[in-house]
Design a protein around this motif. Structure first.
Motif, short mmCIF file in Angstrom:
data_model
loop_
_atom_site.label_atom_id
_atom_site.label_comp_id
_atom_site.label_asym_id
_atom_site.label_seq_id
_atom_site.Cartn_x
_atom_site.Cartn_y
_atom_site.Cartn_z
N GLU A 1 32.96 8.25 83.33
CA GLU A 1 34.35 8.35 82.85
C GLU A 1 34.92 9.72 83.23
O GLU A 1 34.21 10.73 83.22
N ASP A 2 36.22 9.74 83.51
CA ASP A 2 36.89 11.00 83.87
C ASP A 2 36.65 12.08 82.83
O ASP A 2 36.36 13.24 83.16
N GLU A 3 36.74 11.68 81.56
CA GLU A 3 36.61 12.66 80.47
C GLU A 3 35.23 13.30 80.46
O GLU A 3 35.08 14.50 80.18
N LYS A 4 34.21 12.49 80.77
CA LYS A 4 32.83 13.01 80.79
C LYS A 4 32.66 14.00 81.94
O LYS A 4 32.03 15.07 81.79
N VAL A 5 33.23 13.68 83.09
CA VAL A 5 33.15 14.58 84.25
C VAL A 5 33.83 15.91 83.93
O VAL A 5 33.29 16.99 84.18
N GLU A 6 35.02 15.82 83.32
CA GLU A 6 35.77 17.04 82.95
C GLU A 6 34.96 17.89 81.96
O GLU A 6 34.89 19.12 82.09
N GLU A 7 34.34 17.21 81.00
CA GLU A 7 33.55 17.91 79.96
C GLU A 7 32.37 18.66 80.59
O GLU A 7 32.11 19.82 80.26
N ILE A 8 31.67 18.01 81.54
CA ILE A 8 30.53 18.66 82.19
C ILE A 8 31.00 19.85 83.03
O ILE A 8 30.38 20.92 83.01
N CYS A 9 32.11 19.67 83.75
CA CYS A 9 32.65 20.78 84.56
C CYS A 9 32.93 22.01 83.68
O CYS A 9 32.60 23.14 84.04
N GLU A 10 33.53 21.76 82.52
CA GLU A 10 33.90 22.85 81.61
C GLU A 10 32.67 23.55 81.03
O GLU A 10 32.73 24.72 80.65
N SER A 11 31.54 22.84 80.98
CA SER A 11 30.33 23.40 80.35
C SER A 11 29.56 24.33 81.30
O SER A 11 28.61 25.00 80.89
N ILE A 12 29.96 24.38 82.57
CA ILE A 12 29.20 25.15 83.57
C ILE A 12 29.81 26.53 83.75
O ILE A 12 31.03 26.67 83.88
N ASP A 13 28.96 27.54 83.77
CA ASP A 13 29.42 28.93 83.87
C ASP A 13 29.63 29.34 85.34
O ASP A 13 29.11 30.35 85.80
N GLU A 14 30.36 28.51 86.05
CA GLU A 14 30.72 28.74 87.46
C GLU A 14 32.09 28.07 87.64
O GLU A 14 32.53 27.31 86.77
N VAL A 15 32.74 28.32 88.77
CA VAL A 15 33.99 27.59 89.05
C VAL A 15 33.64 26.17 89.47
O VAL A 15 33.05 25.94 90.53
N VAL A 16 33.94 25.20 88.59
CA VAL A 16 33.80 23.77 88.91
C VAL A 16 34.91 23.03 88.18
O VAL A 16 35.05 23.17 86.96
N VAL A 17 35.70 22.25 88.93
CA VAL A 17 36.82 21.53 88.32
C VAL A 17 36.93 20.12 88.90
O VAL A 17 36.43 19.85 90.00
#
Length: 291
Positions: free
Chosen positions: A133-149
């Motif tokens: 799901e889009d929301e899950k992908v966004e959530e994982i991106c936000e949890s990473i201490d690097e630039v990922v969007v």
């Protein structure tokens, strides 16, 4: 109503455009004009280059733009609405007469050059995430201490992420752990549609401000907000914002359908967008532009 759609990076292939060049004098003239404008024979790379040579951002972008616009010209299209995936917005703006072929090609070349420089400043990449799901992908991106969007909302269950090399590596592992069917690094030159493209924004903005934009013949649905526009200033600012903002393709197609689009005609190499449209709206008719 007919919507004409134009692809972006990733749809290139060795030999692209050769058939068009050989079969139409009109196409040949446009290809040769492009060689002159760019200052090198892009046709040599398109027709005879390897996949790796075609993957270079400063070749890929003008090559796909050229292929798309030549197809649209030969087909003599008269769209009710247009949209382009990322780079494809420039092809769409030629199709609805906002930009001339020459001005748009120059802008695409400047955009590609600026993005190439940004890629060299910040080595980075992208990856396709399937089955989350889009929301899950966004959530994982936000949890990473690097630039990922989240970078490209392509269709339900297919989202492309963009970021630093290390960030994408970590994200792919976490996506798989979260149940993604696939987390696949893409063969691209950098983290497009992410904050890492910020250095390219100023250069593109300056080029756009020096370019003549005419009144569009029909609305363009732009990546940044998936909304239709015929306002020149809005179109310009959205083109600049697009470098660092996500491509909202799912929402774009949904809005075009809501506004009356029943047929989507793809102009450009490949059939990637036709496949995405069918996944977003199963009842839509799809096809390619033919002369």
């Amino acid at each position: 109503m007919k919507a004409y759609i134009f692809p972006g990076q990733g749809s290139q292939f060795p030999g692209m455009g050769k058939e068009l060049y050989d079969s139409s004098q009109q196409a040949k003239d446009l290809f040769e004009q492009a060689n002159e404008i760019l200052g090198f024979r892009i046709t040599n790379v398109m027709f005879n280059g390897t996949a790796d040579e075609l993957k270079q951002t400063n070749v890929t972008q003008p090559a796909i733009f050229l292929h798309s616009v030549v197809m649209a010209n030969i087909a003599n299209i008269n769209p009710d609405m247009v949209a382009g995936h990322s780079l494809g917005e420039f092809s769409a703006l030629v199709a609805n007469r906002t930009l001339s072929f020459e001005d748009a090609l120059k802008l695409v070349a400047q955009r590609a050059s600026a993005m190439q420089k940004a890629c060299e400043i910040n080595p980075s990449t992208m990856a396709a995430i399937l089955g989350l799901e889009d929301e899950k992908v966004e959530e994982i991106c936000e949890s990473i201490d690097e630039v990922v969007v989240a970078a490209n909302y392509n269709c339900p269950g297919q989202l492309v992420i963009s970021g630093s090399n290390e960030g994408i590596r970590i994200a792919c592992e976490k996506m798989k752990e979260a149940g993604a069917k696939r987390a696949l690094p893409l063969p691209v030159g950098g983290a497009f549609h992410s904050p890492l493209m910020d250095p390219a924004g100023k250069e593109l903005a300056e080029a756009i401000e020096k370019t003549t934009f005419a009144a569009p013949s029909c609305p363009i649905y732009q990546n940044v907000n998936a909304q239709p526009s015929k306002d020149i200033e809005t179109i310009k600012s959205n083109l600049i914002a697009q470098l660092t903002a996500p491509v909202r393709w799912t929402q774009t197609v949904q809005n075009m359908v809501a506004d009356g689009a029943s047929t989507f005609i793809e102009c450009g190499p490949g059939k990637v967008l036709q496949g995405l449209v069918k996944k977003i709206h199963r009842e839509a008719e799809v096809g390619i532009a033919e002369g």
